[in-house]
Scaffold this motif. Structure first.
Motif, PDB file in Angstrom:
ATOM      1  N   SER A  72     -92.078   6.034  68.021  1.00  0.00           N
ATOM      2  CA  SER A  72     -91.463   6.969  68.954  1.00  0.00           C
ATOM      3  C   SER A  72     -90.883   8.187  68.225  1.00  0.00           C
ATOM      4  N   LEU A  73     -90.274   7.959  67.060  1.00  0.00           N
ATOM      5  CA  LEU A  73     -89.751   9.084  66.265  1.00  0.00           C
ATOM      6  C   LEU A  73     -90.886  10.008  65.835  1.00  0.00           C
ATOM      7  N   GLY A  96     -88.943   9.168  72.551  1.00  0.00           N
ATOM      8  CA  GLY A  96     -87.847   9.957  72.005  1.00  0.00           C
ATOM      9  C   GLY A  96     -86.491   9.327  72.234  1.00  0.00           C
ATOM     10  N   SER A  97     -86.409   8.245  73.040  1.00  0.00           N
ATOM     11  CA  SER A  97     -85.100   7.627  73.270  1.00  0.00           C
ATOM     12  C   SER A  97     -85.000   6.328  72.483  1.00  0.00           C
ATOM     13  N   MET A  98     -84.050   6.272  71.537  1.00  0.00           N
ATOM     14  CA  MET A  98     -83.877   5.075  70.729  1.00  0.00           C
ATOM     15  C   MET A  98     -83.346   3.924  71.577  1.00  0.00           C
ATOM     16  N   MET A 134     -93.398  14.983  65.734  1.00  0.00           N
ATOM     17  CA  MET A 134     -94.670  15.633  65.389  1.00  0.00           C
ATOM     18  C   MET A 134     -95.663  15.654  66.540  1.00  0.00           C
ATOM     19  N   ASN A 135     -95.337  14.970  67.632  1.00  0.00           N
ATOM     20  CA  ASN A 135     -96.223  14.944  68.779  1.00  0.00           C
ATOM     21  C   ASN A 135     -97.563  14.307  68.446  1.00  0.00           C
ATOM     22  N   ILE A 136     -97.535  13.298  67.616  1.00  0.00           N
ATOM     23  CA  ILE A 136     -98.785  12.629  67.275  1.00  0.00           C
ATOM     24  C   ILE A 136     -98.643  11.128  67.512  1.00  0.00           C
ATOM     25  N   LEU A 137     -99.664  10.551  68.156  1.00  0.00           N
ATOM     26  CA  LEU A 137     -99.673   9.118  68.416  1.00  0.00           C
ATOM     27  C   LEU A 137    -100.320   8.436  67.223  1.00  0.00           C
ATOM     28  N   ALA A 172     -83.012  17.686  66.917  1.00  0.00           N
ATOM     29  CA  ALA A 172     -83.301  19.066  67.307  1.00  0.00           C
ATOM     30  C   ALA A 172     -84.816  19.293  67.347  1.00  0.00           C
ATOM     31  N   ALA A 173     -85.529  18.712  66.376  1.00  0.00           N
ATOM     32  CA  ALA A 173     -86.976  18.913  66.294  1.00  0.00           C
ATOM     33  C   ALA A 173     -87.696  18.228  67.452  1.00  0.00           C
ATOM     34  N   VAL A 174     -87.123  17.118  67.953  1.00  0.00           N
ATOM     35  CA  VAL A 174     -87.712  16.461  69.107  1.00  0.00           C
ATOM     36  C   VAL A 174     -87.693  17.442  70.289  1.00  0.00           C
TER      37      VAL A 174
END
Lengths: 237, 295
Positions: free
Chosen positions: B28-29, B242-244, B34-37, B177-179
């Protein structure tokens, strides 16, 4: 004759296959404040993003204090001393106001008085009481001040401001205008992207007019004010 | 009523949940920043398990067999695999950020196959596990492997540690912030390529931790990675990318639902998980704890 601090020469920018900027050239001298005027979609934001490396420019050259910016990554351009204040603001919503500022801190490149959180609060006293509030819970004016403050934390010598008073309450516009003039007084070189002729006339020394990705006019603010043809044709005034 | 089978399934569900969490948190991070799976995430986990096994075996030969050797073995594997993750991002993954999703999946799926073959070459086809020689303890009228509590405890501790790390440290704040906006983070002069490589290394490090911790419970075997990655995707969809917190809660849901389904309907365990995924996608497409809009 002062050295040009920023120089764009014959720049073309594309988003995918669409051609957005055509042969854009402009020059800004150190300490000058220049506005790039144009309607929505004229290419103002794209010009700023191209300088910042957020849109990929091609063709000629972009030089900042002698260094070539073309092909560099945004973080490298920021490290050279260019600061970008986007019109979408992009305040980090789950960081506090203070964290939004602290995240952008950089050791001053020999700057006499580097920016600190406290100095930003001095410039924008409105956001000081919001120190621990999350960035997602600010009004438009507060967000705008925080965005400018966040960019200042990197101690830029050139500031690219994309429509700083757009979507801000009229009372706040006056305050922001005064603060931006303050920054100019500190010797910062500023390039505005602007549609608001009143605001532009108030804060800039010179103007470029852009339309459909081409520069159509350049001159002093007085020359622009006197040029009815340019104003009605490209700015709808 | 006999509660023994339920207690057993609860403990095994929770330990499965913790492994799912360690993997999904990294997944998820990496996706958030990076928007990559990363389809190969569970394969890196599997590889870490084998690496831990080899370090453990080596240490046992040097110092004599002791269950405590698992600790340095895991630490070594986490360090090695984090470095490997860092290099992998710098050499391969970073070239796909500007590319379309199918191309990203092609690259990461190729990694699944390549790493699978690397495992076959080095460790062969045999399954590997570590027998710590821990004796089961009697609890709730049944025998429980106390090592499950080690896994559950590790999972909780890492969840808290990761949360603090993301909340308190400068690196964590940059990641959050990058997320939200990578380009803005870069425009603020932060060396974003270093952030990408570090986040990838962190994700692989968490996977390596999961791989090592899991070894005494279930054997590492070729193909297990594909089962697990599918469940990890389910976890991040249910919890919200994006949510831990979402990842943590969804891991527990998936882990427990899976292990109880095995009790009642063994063939339908995965189907149950995907019924939940479908329900979440219909009602809250952004996941239980995700944010509705992403810029």
């Amino acid at each position: 004759m002062p050295m040009p601090c920023l120089e764009l020469a014959n720049i073309h920018t594309y988003y995918g296959t669409s051609h957005i900027l055509f042969d854009v050239s402009l020059e800004i001298n150190e300490g000058e404040s220049v506005c790039l005027l144009g309607r929505n979609g004229a290419g103002k934001t794209t010009t700023l993003k191209t300088i910042m490396g957020l849109a990929k420019g091609k063709g000629g050259a972009i030089r900042f204090n002698g260094a070539s910016l073309l092909g560099r990554e945004p973080y490298e351009i920021a490290q050279l001393g260019v600061g970008f204040v986007p019109d979408e603001r992009l305040i980090f919503p789950d960081l506090t106001v203070r964290e939004n500022l602290e995240i952008a801190v950089k050791k001053g490149r020999g700057a006499a008085a580097p920016w600190t959180v406290e100095r930003v609060y001095e410039l924008f006293p409105v956001i000081e009481p919001l120190d621990r509030r999350l960035g997602g819970y600010l009004s438009g004016g507060e967000q705008q001040m925080l965005t400018i403050g966040r960019t200042l934390m990197g101690n830029p010598s050139l500031l690219l401001l994309d429509e700083p008073v757009e979507g801000v309450a009229p009372v706040v516009v006056q305050e922001l205008t005064r603060q931006i003039k303050n920054l100019k007084g500190m010797g910062l070189t500023i390039l505005f992207a602007e549609q608001n002729m009143h605001f532009a006339a108030d804060v800039s020394d010179r103007a470029y007019v852009i339309e459909k990705g081409r520069i159509r006019f350049q001159g002093s603010m007085q020359e622009l004010a006197a040029n009815e043809e340019v104003k009605s044709k490209y700015l709808m005034i | 009523m006999d509660i023994a089978p339920y207690a057993l399934q609860l403990f095994s569900g929770l330990s499965r949940a913790m492994v799912l969490f360690l993997l999904s948190a990294g997944l998820s991070l990496i996706f958030g920043v990076m928007n990559i799976l990363n389809f190969a995430h569970a394969t890196l986990w599997l590889l870490s398990g084998y690496v831990t096994f080899s370090i453990f075996t080596f240490l046992s030969q040097q110092f004599g067999v002791s269950p405590w050797l698992l600790l340095p073995a895991i630490a070594g594997a986490v360090a090695l695999m984090s470095l490997f993750g860092f290099a992998l991002e710098r050499l391969l993954i970073r070239h796909t950020y500007e590319r379309e999703l199918p191309e990203q999946l092609l690259l990461t799926f190729a990694l699944v196959l390549i790493l699978g073959d690397v495992i076959k070459l080095i460790w062969g086809l045999e399954n590997r596990r570590i027998n710590l020689g821990v004796r089961p303890i009697e609890m709730l009228d049944t025998l429980v492997n106390p090592y499950q509590f080690v896994i559950i405890g590790t999972g909780f501790a890492v969840a808290v540690g990761l949360w603090l790390f993301l909340q308190r440290t400068r690196f964590g704040k940059i990641v959050r912030a990058a997320v939200y906006s990578r380009s803005m983070v870069s425009a603020l002069g932060i060396r974003i390529p270093m952030i990408y490589a570090s986040v990838f290394a962190l994700g692989v490090g968490l996977a390596a931790l999961a791989g090592g911790v899991f070894l005494p419970l279930l054997p590492m075997a070729l193909g297990v990675d594909l089962d697990i990655i599918v469940q990890c995707f389910a976890v991040v969809v249910i919890g919200g990318f994006g949510s831990m917190l979402g990842t943590f809660v969804a891991s527990i849901i998936v882990g427990i639902v899976y292990s109880f389904s095995i009790l009642f309907w063994p063939d339908g365990a995965l189907a149950m998980i995907f019924l939940i995924v479908i329900a979440v996608l219909i009602v809250r497409p952004w996941g239980l704890f995700g944010t509705e809009l992403r810029s």
